[in-house]
Design an enzyme around this catalytic site. Sequence first.
Site, mmCIF file in Angstrom:
data_model
loop_
_atom_site.group_PDB
_atom_site.id
_atom_site.type_symbol
_atom_site.label_atom_id
_atom_site.label_comp_id
_atom_site.label_asym_id
_atom_site.label_seq_id
_atom_site.Cartn_x
_atom_site.Cartn_y
_atom_site.Cartn_z
ATOM 1 N N SER A 44 0.830 -1.291 0.122
ATOM 2 C CA SER A 44 -0.036 0.000 -0.120
ATOM 3 C C SER A 44 0.728 1.431 0.087
ATOM 4 O O SER A 44 2.079 1.216 0.192
ATOM 5 C CB SER A 44 -0.966 0.094 1.237
ATOM 6 N N ILE A 45 0.253 2.343 -0.107
ATOM 7 C CA ILE A 45 0.824 3.647 -0.350
ATOM 8 C C ILE A 45 1.499 4.096 0.954
ATOM 9 O O ILE A 45 2.264 4.728 1.081
ATOM 10 C CB ILE A 45 -0.138 4.648 -0.623
ATOM 11 N N LYS A 46 1.003 3.353 2.230
ATOM 12 C CA LYS A 46 1.502 3.848 3.564
ATOM 13 C C LYS A 46 2.834 3.196 3.715
ATOM 14 O O LYS A 46 3.453 3.759 4.866
ATOM 15 C CB LYS A 46 0.495 3.239 4.656
ATOM 16 N N ASP A 47 3.490 2.244 3.071
ATOM 17 C CA ASP A 47 4.954 2.071 2.965
ATOM 18 C C ASP A 47 5.763 3.216 3.071
ATOM 19 O O ASP A 47 6.820 3.294 3.852
ATOM 20 C CB ASP A 47 5.222 1.171 2.037
ATOM 21 N N GLY A 50 5.607 4.792 6.307
ATOM 22 C CA GLY A 50 6.176 4.171 7.320
ATOM 23 C C GLY A 50 7.883 4.320 7.548
ATOM 24 O O GLY A 50 8.468 4.698 8.467
#
Length: 330
Positions: A44-47, A50
């Site tokens: 996902s884009i949230k890597d 993170g």
Amino acid sequence: MTTHTEPLDSVLEAVGETPLVRLQASPDEVPVFAKLESFNPGASIKDRLGEYMLRRMLERGDVDPGGTVIEPTAGNTGIGMAMAATQLDLAVTFVVPEKFSVEKQVLMRALGAEVVNTPTEEGMKRAIEHAGELAGETDNATVPQQFSNRLNAEAHEQTTGPEIREALDGAVGALVAGCGTAGTLMGTARHLREHVPALHVVAVEPEGSLLARTEGQSVEQSEYTIEGIGTTNLATNKLYDPELVDEVRQVSDRTAHAEMQRLASEEGQLVASSAAAASVAAQDVAERIRDGELDVAHERVVTIFPDSSERYLSKGVYGTFEEWAGEDDG
Ligand code: PMP
């Protein structure tokens, strides 16, 4: 930034440089390009978040190595942060409202995170409060707080935005993206606007969400099934800057569900509901540009597909609308 053509030492080096793929349903005269964020190692884009946030927070001394990151998250952020934490000597605890998909919670736990649930009916607001309470009880702990931390938008200003600009030689007329924390839209828009000052920026949210009120639309709050975007409390969305947004477009659950299934069966795109909502809004913007209703500097639209449908199979995404959204939603 990696090119993905050389052997890498850690999954963190594989974050970013995701492909931009033309939406086949978009008008020939005004193509829509979708950035496929499920190509990140945590899917996902949230890597991006993170990796970027945890590295910067360690550099700044917000948390020391061996410390704990506590974050309220709907799930993808948890996966991105937990993955980065395994590589950066940090422990992670996530506070997740129960309604979010079990797949995400299973993956967060697999990556070594502790997951604490809060009641669905109390929303993200309660998850945010509880994360603060836990941090108060834990040594060497920090709450990145993606809903208010500028590093969230900065991650996209430094990575997502430049990647899009480079791939399209700066020729982008409109940017259309879903807003949860709004980090994706704000950061990407900020970068692209530096190069295309007239960039048309569209925020996408589910029907029932309240961002549209920031531009005077009289929308009412209601339940929605589209996952990862929208807000029930405008005060929570501290990163959202209405000045950067030209229009807010609402998409119904029913429309997003149909588009999610069309994207899979016609375009081979296994993307989830927030991507489907963005897809519908982006095609609409492209059609308005083609029809001369909207003037832009370049006849090209970019949208962002944040994650994959595989993460939501337990929610019945490829079943009937009622199987996915429940009988009461519409
Ligand atoms: N789609 C999905 C599936 C998400 O998990 C998120 C993050 N909440 C978004 C879209 C929206 O991204 P942002 O928080 O950057 O607005």
